[in-house]
Design a protein around this motif. Structure first.
Motif, PDB file in Angstrom:
ATOM      1  N   THR A  78      54.508 -32.908   4.756  1.00 50.97           N
ATOM      2  CA  THR A  78      53.200 -32.357   4.400  1.00 50.97           C
ATOM      3  C   THR A  78      52.471 -33.160   3.334  1.00 50.97           C
ATOM      4  O   THR A  78      51.346 -32.817   2.983  1.00 50.97           O
ATOM      5  N   ARG A  79      53.068 -34.204   2.808  1.00 50.57           N
ATOM      6  CA  ARG A  79      52.427 -35.020   1.790  1.00 50.57           C
ATOM      7  C   ARG A  79      52.220 -36.415   2.340  1.00 50.57           C
ATOM      8  O   ARG A  79      53.021 -36.922   3.135  1.00 50.57           O
ATOM      9  N   SER A  80      51.134 -37.058   1.895  1.00 53.47           N
ATOM     10  CA  SER A  80      50.773 -38.372   2.426  1.00 53.47           C
ATOM     11  C   SER A  80      51.021 -39.509   1.441  1.00 53.47           C
ATOM     12  O   SER A  80      50.739 -40.664   1.761  1.00 53.47           O
ATOM     13  N   VAL A  81      51.521 -39.218   0.260  1.00 57.91           N
ATOM     14  CA  VAL A  81      51.756 -40.265  -0.729  1.00 57.91           C
ATOM     15  C   VAL A  81      53.000 -41.078  -0.355  1.00 57.91           C
ATOM     16  O   VAL A  81      53.964 -40.550   0.203  1.00 57.91           O
ATOM     17  N   TRP A  82      52.940 -42.398  -0.654  1.00 52.16           N
ATOM     18  CA  TRP A  82      54.094 -43.265  -0.457  1.00 52.16           C
ATOM     19  C   TRP A  82      54.118 -44.258  -1.610  1.00 52.16           C
ATOM     20  O   TRP A  82      53.479 -45.312  -1.574  1.00 52.16           O
ATOM     21  N   ASP A  83      54.830 -43.907  -2.642  1.00 57.76           N
ATOM     22  CA  ASP A  83      54.850 -44.687  -3.881  1.00 57.76           C
ATOM     23  C   ASP A  83      56.297 -45.030  -4.222  1.00 57.76           C
ATOM     24  O   ASP A  83      57.077 -44.171  -4.655  1.00 57.76           O
ATOM     25  N   SER A  84      56.654 -46.296  -4.014  1.00 54.37           N
ATOM     26  CA  SER A  84      58.032 -46.709  -4.276  1.00 54.37           C
ATOM     27  C   SER A  84      58.334 -46.813  -5.767  1.00 54.37           C
ATOM     28  O   SER A  84      59.502 -46.747  -6.163  1.00 54.37           O
ATOM     29  N   TYR A  89      57.659 -39.999  -1.700  1.00 53.55           N
ATOM     30  CA  TYR A  89      57.460 -40.397  -0.313  1.00 53.55           C
ATOM     31  C   TYR A  89      57.044 -39.196   0.532  1.00 53.55           C
ATOM     32  O   TYR A  89      57.530 -38.074   0.327  1.00 53.55           O
ATOM     33  N   GLY A  90      56.145 -39.454   1.474  1.00 50.35           N
ATOM     34  CA  GLY A  90      55.706 -38.441   2.420  1.00 50.35           C
ATOM     35  C   GLY A  90      55.261 -39.093   3.718  1.00 50.35           C
ATOM     36  O   GLY A  90      54.697 -40.203   3.710  1.00 50.35           O
ATOM     37  N   ALA A  91      55.470 -38.445   4.836  1.00 47.52           N
ATOM     38  CA  ALA A  91      55.239 -39.058   6.150  1.00 47.52           C
ATOM     39  C   ALA A  91      54.002 -38.541   6.860  1.00 47.52           C
ATOM     40  O   ALA A  91      53.768 -38.912   8.012  1.00 47.52           O
ATOM     41  N   LEU A  92      53.193 -37.686   6.210  1.00 41.88           N
ATOM     42  CA  LEU A  92      52.070 -37.078   6.915  1.00 41.88           C
ATOM     43  C   LEU A  92      51.074 -38.122   7.402  1.00 41.88           C
ATOM     44  O   LEU A  92      50.638 -38.081   8.558  1.00 41.88           O
ATOM     45  N   ILE A 265      46.469 -52.967  12.554  1.00 45.02           N
ATOM     46  CA  ILE A 265      46.076 -51.644  12.093  1.00 45.02           C
ATOM     47  C   ILE A 265      45.680 -51.628  10.615  1.00 45.02           C
ATOM     48  O   ILE A 265      45.090 -50.664  10.138  1.00 45.02           O
ATOM     49  N   GLY A 266      45.998 -52.664   9.866  1.00 44.70           N
ATOM     50  CA  GLY A 266      45.605 -52.717   8.464  1.00 44.70           C
ATOM     51  C   GLY A 266      46.693 -52.333   7.490  1.00 44.70           C
ATOM     52  O   GLY A 266      46.657 -52.730   6.324  1.00 44.70           O
ATOM     53  N   ASN A 267      47.655 -51.507   7.918  1.00 46.54           N
ATOM     54  CA  ASN A 267      48.818 -51.130   7.112  1.00 46.54           C
ATOM     55  C   ASN A 267      48.418 -50.566   5.744  1.00 46.54           C
ATOM     56  O   ASN A 267      48.809 -51.067   4.684  1.00 46.54           O
ATOM     57  N   LYS A 268      47.642 -49.508   5.781  1.00 44.93           N
ATOM     58  CA  LYS A 268      47.232 -48.805   4.563  1.00 44.93           C
ATOM     59  C   LYS A 268      47.554 -47.330   4.728  1.00 44.93           C
ATOM     60  O   LYS A 268      47.192 -46.713   5.727  1.00 44.93           O
TER      61      LYS A 268
END
Length: 332
Positions: A78-84, A89-92, A265-268
């Motif tokens: 349910t979260r869209s953040v991806w910060d290593s 991490y989130g897969a939305l 796709i830009g990978n963002k």
């Protein structure tokens, strides 16, 4: 005439031809059929091996991704953040990019594929059907990295200079066609996927149309129907379940495509509804980041892979269920 033993009595073979009673062979030796038994064992072993492989894949990927799932729980989806850096991490957004790019590819590929299959099967001269059919099948054999290079050097500049300015000018008031355009992005990925899955869908659709008996088409035409009405009734409606199967296979390739999508796709990480905006899919995330990071980040990436596995399984199960409902309703 040979006799058979039936419940202790002797009856001629001719009298037992239509009998519903149990026939016990008397003097006929038992035929072992060893090759048939070996073939049966091999077929059963192959089927069980495929089931075992499927289960083992799911179990291994789930075990490797369990640290991320246990830490984030349902928030991972349910979260869209991806910060290593912060280990967040989130897969939305990845699920969004995967589903939208695949659906966009289907929307573009299905009409073209069906029209191409109808043309090759019903309208084109034989020599043209053979040549064009061979070219379409060869498109399916092109490696995805080649499609990606073509997308970077040809398709993305074409979209940036011609297509996207036109769409932004006349449809810019809609969220799908708003914002800045760079060529690469969701639209470019969808077009690349559509080109890649068109040979698969059209080739299978052509075989579906070819399997429909000529008597069905002649019966529709004999009722005064036009050529298009014959296509709609005898071919499209008659082979609907097979066409759905062709779409399922095309969707499966689009859903899991990696290299070509990664390049265009830009990978963002983004949930931008605009088709012009860069985005990222689950497969492209795995391709770009799986070789990097610590153990927890690898667990999060493996969780993305398990999510891709499960979402693909859900979509394909729904498609198979749809085919089953159609066959049950129409008896096809």
């Amino acid at each position: 005439m040979k006799n058979f033993k039936l419940l202790g009595g002797l009856f001629p073979l001719k009298r037992l031809t239509h009998s519903k009673e149990l026939i016990i062979p008397g003097n006929i030796p038992k035929d072992v059929h060893l090759p048939d038994q070996i073939f049966s064992i091999l077929v059963r072993f192959s089927a069980l091996a495929l089931i075992g492989l499927f289960i083992s894949m799911a179990v291994v990927i789930f075990i490797k991704s369990w640290p991320a799932f246990s830490h984030f729980k349902w928030e991972f989806f349910t979260r869209s953040v991806w910060d290593s850096w912060r280990q967040e991490y989130g897969a939305l957004s990845l699920i969004y990019g995967t589903v939208v790019s695949s659906l966009l590819a289907l929307c573009l590929a299905i009409p073209v594929s069906l029209a191409l299959a109808l043309f090759l099967n019903e309208l084109a001269p034989k020599w043209l059907s053979v040549v064009l059919g061979f070219i379409v099948e060869m498109l399916a054999a092109i490696p995805s990295i080649v499609y990606g290079l073509w997308g970077v050097f040809v398709l993305a500049p074409f979209l940036r200079e011609s297509v996207q300015p036109f769409l932004s000018k006349y449809l810019g008031g809609y969220a799908l066609f708003s914002g800045s355009f760079y060529g690469v992005g969701m639209m470019c990925a969808g077009v690349i996927l559509a080109i890649m899955i068109t040979p698969t869908i059209s080739s299978i659709s052509k075989e579906v149309f070819r399997s429909i008996p000529h008597t069905n088409k002649e019966a529709v035409l004999s009722l005064g129907s036009t050529r298009w009405e014959m296509f709609k009734v005898a071919l499209l409606r008659g082979g609907f379940s097979g066409l759905v199967g062709a779409v399922i296979l095309g969707f499966g390739r689009a859903f899991g495509e990696t290299m070509a999508v990664t390049m265009v796709i830009g990978n963002k990480i983004s949930l931008d509804p605009s088709l012009f905006a860069p985005s990222q899919t689950m497969a492209s995330m795995l391709a770009t980041q799986y070789g990097e990071g610590d153990e927890f980040q690898l667990s999060a990436l493996t969780a993305v892979g398990f999510t891709l596995f499960m979402v693909s399984l859900i979509f394909n199960s729904l498609a198979v269920f749809l085919v089953w409902k159609i066959r049950k309703r129409y008896g096809k």
